[in-house]
Design an enzyme around this catalytic site. Structure first.
Site, PDB file in Angstrom:
ATOM      1  N   ARG A  46       0.918  -1.273   0.038  1.00 20.40           N
ATOM      2  CA  ARG A  46       0.019   0.012   0.137  1.00 20.40           C
ATOM      3  C   ARG A  46       0.912   1.194   0.010  1.00 20.40           C
ATOM      4  O   ARG A  46       0.672   2.454  -0.802  1.00 20.40           O
ATOM      5  CB  ARG A  46      -1.031   0.240   1.066  1.00 20.40           C
ATOM      6  N   ASP A 170      -7.038  18.934 -14.684  1.00 21.03           N
ATOM      7  CA  ASP A 170      -7.273  17.456 -14.971  1.00 21.03           C
ATOM      8  C   ASP A 170      -6.760  17.461 -16.389  1.00 21.03           C
ATOM      9  O   ASP A 170      -7.453  18.193 -17.406  1.00 21.03           O
ATOM     10  CB  ASP A 170      -8.805  17.414 -14.922  1.00 21.03           C
ATOM     11  N   LYS A 195      -8.602   6.351 -19.638  1.00 19.06           N
ATOM     12  CA  LYS A 195      -8.983   6.816 -20.781  1.00 19.06           C
ATOM     13  C   LYS A 195      -7.862   6.635 -21.775  1.00 19.06           C
ATOM     14  O   LYS A 195      -7.284   5.634 -22.215  1.00 19.06           O
ATOM     15  CB  LYS A 195      -9.277   8.319 -20.549  1.00 19.06           C
TER      16      LYS A 195
END
Length: 379
Positions: A46, A170, A195
């Site tokens: 993690r 973004d 994407k």
């Protein structure tokens, strides 16, 4: 290195221990320590994993930043980034932001004490009017989703510095192949790597890159504390997709430009949204800060019934959520990706039920144009 070369040789390439030319998938949760607190840079996956670290180094190189971070989704990367703010802070967000971003800001973080104003950042008066004593950050998409509005990142960076704000951009639609916001003054870049970076509709992931090591330490603390990290299998898959990003983005843009020009000339299309068209209001700004205009095209046919009629005829554009894959996708944002935004607000912004969003793939462009023209014949 030039962009295409950096896509192959950027970050950490290969494995020095074995000579493997591909970074291995370290499918491991924990690591042997020589003594308490004495390890080889990894103690628990993690906190850090070699495969994920290679991906994080790769995106930091591509975005020309100091440090990269990989998350389990684009929304996880945005959420972690916004956790840099505190309860009582105020955030300015561009008005036609992606529905998922609107949802996390307005309906989740708002409950936890984060204030937000949604404005058009291309309007200096609106931007200045949104400033409050507790404003701490400015969050932009450029181009925006789904109206493909363009914000001048350098001007936004000047505004942010003047008011001591974090500038978060973004960069999902452009990718670092076409645009590098950190070099224009942004502090943090985020991606839905699902994407274009992944590019093959086979991985869900998010990335963030910071321009400052101290900011990186703060974001890593949040990444580790909250734990929404990307696993090693998906990290490897994402790196594999990113190797061909340049080739794909060139093909996406070539097809998108041809599709946009075809739609703009069609009598049944009321309006086309594509920054590569000279009549787009953000065209000149896009030319200055982007190296290409991308593969997303929007067009409005007037109402939801007409949009539905067009969708029923399409053969090569798959009706689906998401974007940026090798295959062409189509959606109606008002009913799909932006359904979480109240209808009145969508209509004010121009996100009507007649607005169709295309993610133009890398098929033969002539086939895509023919598919659209035949489908528009029903109108």
């Amino acid at each position: 290195m030039r962009r295409l070369t950096k896509l192959i040789h950027g970050g950490i390439s290969g494995d020095p221990n074995t000579g493997a030319v591909s970074v291995p998938i370290y499918q491991v949760s924990t690591y042997k320590q020589e003594a308490v607190g004495v390890h080889r840079g990894y103690e628990y996956s993690r906190t850090a994993n070699p495969t994920r670290h290679a991906l994080e180094s790769f995106i930091a190189d591509l975005e020309e930043g100091e440090r990269g971070f990989a998350f389990a989704s684009g929304m996880a990367s945005i959420s972690a980034t916004l956790m840099l703010l505190n309860a009582g802070d105020h955030l300015i967000v561009n008005d036609d932001v992606y529905g998922g971003t609107y949802r996390i800001v307005a309906k989740v973080l708002g409950r936890l004490g984060l204030e937000a104003s949604f404005v058009d950042p291309a309007d200096p008066a609106a931007l200045a009017g949104a400033i409050k004593p507790n404003t701490k950050a400015l969050f932009l998409e450029t181009p925006t989703n789904p109206l493909l509005k363009i914000t001048d990142i350098a001007e936004a960076a000047d505004f942010a510095k003047e008011h001591n704000l974090l500038l978060i951009v973004d960069n999902t639609f452009s990718t670092p192949y076409w645009q590098t916001p950190l070099t224009l003054g942004a502090d943090i870049v985020v991606h839905s790597a699902t994407k274009y970076l992944g590019g093959h509709s086979d991985v869900v992931a998010g990335l963030a890159v910071v321009n400052d090591e101290s900011l990186g330490e703060r974001l890593h603390f949040i990444q580790n504390a909250v734990g929404g990290v990307l696993g090693p299998q998906d990290s490897w898959l994402l790196m594999r997709g990113m190797k061909t990003l340049g080739l794909r983005m060139e093909a996406h843009e070539r097809n998108a430009r041809a599709v946009a020009e075809t739609l703009a000339a069609h009598p049944s299309v009321r309006r086309v949204y594509y920054p590569g068209l000279a009549e787009h209001p953000g065209h000149e700004t896009a030319k200055r800060q982007m190296r290409g205009f991308g593969g997303m095209v929007g067009f409005d046919v007037g109402d939801g019934q007409k949009a539905a009629a067009v969708l029923r005829q399409l053969r090569l554009f798959t009706l689906a959520e998401s974007l940026g894959a090798v295959e062409s996708l189509v959606s109606v944002p008002a009913l799909m990706t932006h359904a979480s935004i109240p209808k009145e607000r969508r209509e004010t912004l121009g996100i009507s039920e007649g607005l169709i969003r295309l993610s133009v793939g890398i098929e033969d462009g002539e086939d895509l144009k023919e598919d659209l023209l035949e489908s528009l014949d029903v109108l």
